[in-house]
Design an enzyme around this catalytic site. Structure first.
Site, PDB file in Angstrom:
ATOM      1  N   TYR A  77       0.835  -1.206   0.000  1.00 58.70           N
ATOM      2  CA  TYR A  77       0.000   0.000   0.000  1.00 58.70           C
ATOM      3  C   TYR A  77       0.869   1.256   0.000  1.00 58.70           C
ATOM      4  O   TYR A  77       0.586   2.231  -0.692  1.00 58.70           O
ATOM      5  CB  TYR A  77      -0.925  -0.006   1.226  1.00 58.70           C
ATOM      6  CG  TYR A  77      -1.957   1.096   1.194  1.00 58.70           C
ATOM      7  CD1 TYR A  77      -3.230   0.849   0.699  1.00 58.70           C
ATOM      8  CD2 TYR A  77      -1.655   2.378   1.641  1.00 58.70           C
ATOM      9  CE1 TYR A  77      -4.183   1.859   0.650  1.00 58.70           C
ATOM     10  CE2 TYR A  77      -2.598   3.394   1.599  1.00 58.70           C
ATOM     11  CZ  TYR A  77      -3.858   3.135   1.097  1.00 58.70           C
ATOM     12  OH  TYR A  77      -4.789   4.134   1.053  1.00 58.70           O
ATOM     13  N   PHE A 129      -6.934  19.631 -24.993  1.00 56.13           N
ATOM     14  CA  PHE A 129      -7.734  18.427 -25.258  1.00 56.13           C
ATOM     15  C   PHE A 129      -9.068  18.583 -24.517  1.00 56.13           C
ATOM     16  O   PHE A 129      -9.153  19.330 -23.541  1.00 56.13           O
ATOM     17  CB  PHE A 129      -6.975  17.172 -24.798  1.00 56.13           C
ATOM     18  CG  PHE A 129      -7.743  15.912 -25.075  1.00 56.13           C
ATOM     19  CD1 PHE A 129      -7.989  15.502 -26.377  1.00 56.13           C
ATOM     20  CD2 PHE A 129      -8.251  15.149 -24.044  1.00 56.13           C
ATOM     21  CE1 PHE A 129      -8.728  14.355 -26.634  1.00 56.13           C
ATOM     22  CE2 PHE A 129      -8.990  13.989 -24.297  1.00 56.13           C
ATOM     23  CZ  PHE A 129      -9.223  13.599 -25.590  1.00 56.13           C
ATOM     24  N   ASP A 130     -10.119  17.856 -24.953  1.00 56.33           N
ATOM     25  CA  ASP A 130     -11.455  18.133 -24.380  1.00 56.33           C
ATOM     26  C   ASP A 130     -11.557  17.863 -22.876  1.00 56.33           C
ATOM     27  O   ASP A 130     -12.228  18.603 -22.172  1.00 56.33           O
ATOM     28  CB  ASP A 130     -12.588  17.476 -25.176  1.00 56.33           C
ATOM     29  CG  ASP A 130     -12.422  15.998 -25.404  1.00 56.33           C
ATOM     30  OD1 ASP A 130     -11.457  15.430 -24.865  1.00 56.33           O
ATOM     31  OD2 ASP A 130     -13.256  15.403 -26.103  1.00 56.33           O
ATOM     32  N   ASP A 219       1.202  19.116 -21.433  1.00 57.34           N
ATOM     33  CA  ASP A 219       0.370  17.925 -21.491  1.00 57.34           C
ATOM     34  C   ASP A 219       1.191  16.970 -22.348  1.00 57.34           C
ATOM     35  O   ASP A 219       1.286  17.127 -23.572  1.00 57.34           O
ATOM     36  CB  ASP A 219      -0.990  18.232 -22.124  1.00 57.34           C
ATOM     37  CG  ASP A 219      -1.845  16.969 -22.285  1.00 57.34           C
ATOM     38  OD1 ASP A 219      -1.273  15.862 -22.265  1.00 57.34           O
ATOM     39  OD2 ASP A 219      -3.070  17.101 -22.432  1.00 57.34           O
ATOM     40  N   ALA A 221       1.092  13.723 -23.083  1.00 55.04           N
ATOM     41  CA  ALA A 221       0.532  12.419 -23.484  1.00 55.04           C
ATOM     42  C   ALA A 221       1.317  11.783 -24.640  1.00 55.04           C
ATOM     43  O   ALA A 221       1.531  10.575 -24.658  1.00 55.04           O
ATOM     44  CB  ALA A 221      -0.937  12.583 -23.861  1.00 55.04           C
ATOM     45  N   LYS A 262      -1.017   6.631 -23.510  1.00 57.10           N
ATOM     46  CA  LYS A 262      -0.527   6.930 -24.856  1.00 57.10           C
ATOM     47  C   LYS A 262       0.964   6.582 -24.904  1.00 57.10           C
ATOM     48  O   LYS A 262       1.321   5.438 -25.038  1.00 57.10           O
ATOM     49  CB  LYS A 262      -0.771   8.403 -25.206  1.00 57.10           C
ATOM     50  CG  LYS A 262      -2.208   8.724 -25.562  1.00 57.10           C
ATOM     51  CD  LYS A 262      -3.044   8.978 -24.364  1.00 57.10           C
ATOM     52  CE  LYS A 262      -4.408   9.536 -24.689  1.00 57.10           C
ATOM     53  NZ  LYS A 262      -5.246   9.617 -23.482  1.00 57.10           N
ATOM     54  N   HIS A 454     -21.573  12.620 -27.865  1.00 57.10           N
ATOM     55  CA  HIS A 454     -20.996  11.630 -28.779  1.00 57.10           C
ATOM     56  C   HIS A 454     -20.895  10.241 -28.147  1.00 57.10           C
ATOM     57  O   HIS A 454     -20.913   9.241 -28.844  1.00 57.10           O
ATOM     58  CB  HIS A 454     -19.636  12.082 -29.307  1.00 57.10           C
ATOM     59  CG  HIS A 454     -18.633  12.430 -28.264  1.00 57.10           C
ATOM     60  ND1 HIS A 454     -18.738  13.558 -27.480  1.00 57.10           N
ATOM     61  CD2 HIS A 454     -17.511  11.798 -27.855  1.00 57.10           C
ATOM     62  CE1 HIS A 454     -17.709  13.605 -26.661  1.00 57.10           C
ATOM     63  NE2 HIS A 454     -16.948  12.547 -26.855  1.00 57.10           N
TER      64      HIS A 454
HETATM   65  N1  F0G Z   1      -4.509  14.944 -22.978  1.00 56.90           N
HETATM   66  C1  F0G Z   1      -4.520  14.524 -24.253  1.00 56.90           C
HETATM   67  C2  F0G Z   1      -3.721  15.272 -25.274  1.00 56.90           C
HETATM   68  C3  F0G Z   1      -5.279  13.398 -24.618  1.00 56.90           C
HETATM   69  O1  F0G Z   1      -5.275  13.004 -25.894  1.00 56.90           O
HETATM   70  C4  F0G Z   1      -6.018  12.719 -23.622  1.00 56.90           C
HETATM   71  C5  F0G Z   1      -6.828  11.536 -23.953  1.00 56.90           C
HETATM   72  C6  F0G Z   1      -5.959  13.192 -22.303  1.00 56.90           C
HETATM   73  C7  F0G Z   1      -5.189  14.308 -22.017  1.00 56.90           C
HETATM   74  C8  F0G Z   1      -6.725  12.541 -21.175  1.00 56.90           C
HETATM   75  O2  F0G Z   1      -6.091  11.370 -20.799  1.00 56.90           O
HETATM   76  O3  F0G Z   1      -7.740   9.563 -21.336  1.00 56.90           O
HETATM   77  O4  F0G Z   1      -5.821   9.156 -19.774  1.00 56.90           O
HETATM   78  O5  F0G Z   1      -7.709  10.577 -19.064  1.00 56.90           O
HETATM   79  N2  F0G Z   1      -7.114  11.223 -25.147  1.00 56.90           N
HETATM   80  C9  F0G Z   1      -7.836  10.024 -25.570  1.00 56.90           C
HETATM   81  C10 F0G Z   1      -8.032  10.060 -27.065  1.00 56.90           C
HETATM   82  C11 F0G Z   1      -9.075   9.718 -24.812  1.00 56.90           C
HETATM   83  O6  F0G Z   1      -8.731   9.160 -27.587  1.00 56.90           O
HETATM   84  O7  F0G Z   1      -7.463  10.921 -27.722  1.00 56.90           O
HETATM   85  P1  F0G Z   1      -6.903  10.106 -20.209  1.00 56.90           P
END
Ligand code: F0G
Length: 467
Positions: A77, A129-130, A219, A221, A262, A454
């Site tokens: 833990y 990102f959204d 960010d 990713a 990613k 969506h």
């Molecule tokens: N930032 C970027 C640039 C992303 O593409 C994503 C996720 C996230 C943050 C959020 O990360 O999914 O681990 O919580 N992108 C996915 C996509 C969902 O299909 O592009 P997460």
């Protein structure tokens, strides 16, 4: 004898040890599955998908070393040895002082913005990102996209369409730097088509932000794909390793958020890495409240091992060369079929300009949704609409559909999963649709939830309007 490194074919730099069968379905079956799913590809069972290009997130194949790491995972833990390996790998790569594990990228976002943002604040970025945008907005702050000028035109090919617009950033900082808790640069720009950011743009942004005392957070990713684009496209970087470039990217920032699903090549996980002691302290308190103790943050020890190993493997040059070439190869095939794409192809995906491809379908009849559905029925290929369904809305006064500025369809490539023949098949499916595009009709929304329509909305086809 020819030296092996002179061959032009860029092969998949791995061999396959475990396989997962794909289930073939007929066109008639797929049409029925789609109808049953309310014409929403999120509602289709993956067993009924042949080639799944919905996302590159959490869908990668792990290596034998990652699986070995899974067996070594220490599930204590507190103070797990897997956490220390994870922490050391990330510190060595990024240079940031505090490493905070989270269950995925958006958890890192939520924690960071909860401790730094709020009403009256504005967070600029190249292109949020959204989930990043939503996590900023939920605190009451404003998320401001400042993409560079080249990013606006999908058909324009430029090397670094992910760059932030420095002029607009400067004018924002001059007006209201005291309300800007940080600037976020996303590597690569997913929303804008998987486009990279140059080192020069990062360096210039850093200089500008320093003048106003505003921190820069990445960010990260897809930081490794970004580093490889820099190596291939930015003068002076051809002889550097992706790791050297990645470290330079991080050196311009004060911290990063990362979805390890990613470029961590893991199926789950993420982290927040920061230099600011007080932000890190507050983030850890919130982590304990909502994710888990500071040495696991909602992950199992085995997940931390998989991520630590994935972060090493993702920087292998052979892997990255193959990775970027795969997307380019898919992009070349689709473009050669006469289908317009966001140029140039991104690192993790190819984005089809569905509005330009299906000119007979007006934006309010959802050309992106139409193309996504057609790709599924035609060949069992699952993609994602990035357009009016995702970003548009119904005007409450008129009841009319308000279109997004673009209607794209993203074909995202899971890491190390599909071979060139799978990609050739996808290209053939796209060619067939390109020939018969006039037969593809529009869609309308039958029912939609209050937000994020969506994922769960229900659609129905409408008759094709003669072109
Ligand atoms: N930032 C970027 C640039 C992303 O593409 C994503 C996720 C996230 C943050 C959020 O990360 O999914 O681990 O919580 N992108 C996915 C996509 C969902 O299909 O592009 P997460």
């Amino acid at each position: 004898m020819t030296a092996p490194d002179s061959f032009k074919t860029i092969i998949e730099p791995f061999k396959i040890k475990t396989v997962e069968p794909l289930r073939m379905t007929s066109r008639g079956e797929r049409a029925a599955f789609l109808k049953e799913a309310g014409y929403n590809l999120f509602r289709i069972a993956s067993a009924n998908v042949l080639i799944d290009l919905l996302t590159d997130s959490g869908t990668g194949a792990m290596s034998s070393e990652q699986w070995a790491g899974m067996m070594r995972g220490d599930e204590a833990y507190a103070g797990s040895s897997s956490f220390y390996r994870f922490e050391e790998t990330i510190k060595e790569l990024t240079g940031f002082r505090h490493v905070i594990p989270t269950h995925q990228g958006r958890a890192a976002e939520r924690i960071l913005f909860s401790v730094t943002s709020g009403p009256g604040k504005v967070i600029p970025g190249n292109h949020h990102f959204d989930t990043t945008r939503a996590n900023i907005e939920v605190t009451g702050a404003e998320a401001l996209d400042l993409p560079c000028r080249e990013a606006v035109d999908p058909s324009l090919s430029a090397p670094f369409k992910g760059n932030i617009d420095l002029e607009r950033l400067e004018s924002l900082l001059q007006d209201r730097a005291q309300n800007v808790p940080m600037c976020i640069i996303t590597l690569t720009d997913n929303t804008g088509g998987g486009q990279p950011v140059s080192l020069r743009n990062l360096r210039d942004a850093r200089t500008l932000l320093n003048q106003h005392g505003v921190p820069l957070i990445l960010d990260a990713a897809r930081f490794a794909e970004n580093a490889m684009f820099v190596k291939m496209r930015e003068p002076g970087n051809a002889d550097r390793t992706p790791r050297e470039i990645a470290r330079e990217q991080f050196s311009y920032a004060d911290g990063c958020m990362m979805s390890a699903k990613k470029d961590g090549i893991a199926n789950i996980g993420g982290f927040l890495a920061l230099n600011n002691d007080s932000w890190a302290e507050r983030a850890r308190q919130l982590l304990i409240l909502t994710e888990g103790f500071t040495t696991y943050g909602g992950l199992a020890g085995r997940d931390l091992e998989a991520i630590a190993q994935g972060l090493e493997e993702v920087l292998h040059e052979d892997y990255l060369r193959y990775r970027l070439r795969s997307a380019e190869y898919l992009g070349d095939g689709i473009r050669n079929a006469g289908i317009p794409i966001v140029e140039p192809p991104g690192g993790h995906a190819v984005y089809i300009d569905a509005r330009a491809m299906l000119r007979h379908i007006p934006p309010d009849l959802l050309p992106g949704q139409a193309l996504s559905c057609a790709l599924y029925v035609e060949g069992g290929v699952r993609t994602i609409e990035v357009g009016t369904v995702m970003f548009g809305h119904i005007d409450p006064k008129t009841g009319q559909q308000v279109a997004a500025d673009k209607d794209l369809v993203r074909l995202a490539l899971p890491r190390r999963v599909y071979t060139q023949s799978h990609i050739d098949y996808v290209i053939e499916v796209a060619e067939s649709l390109a020939r018969n595009r006039a037969a593809i009709g529009g869609y309308r929304i039958v029912s939609e939830p209050a937000a994020l329509r969506h994922f769960t909305g229900v659609f129905e086809p409408v008759e094709a309007v003669p072109g």
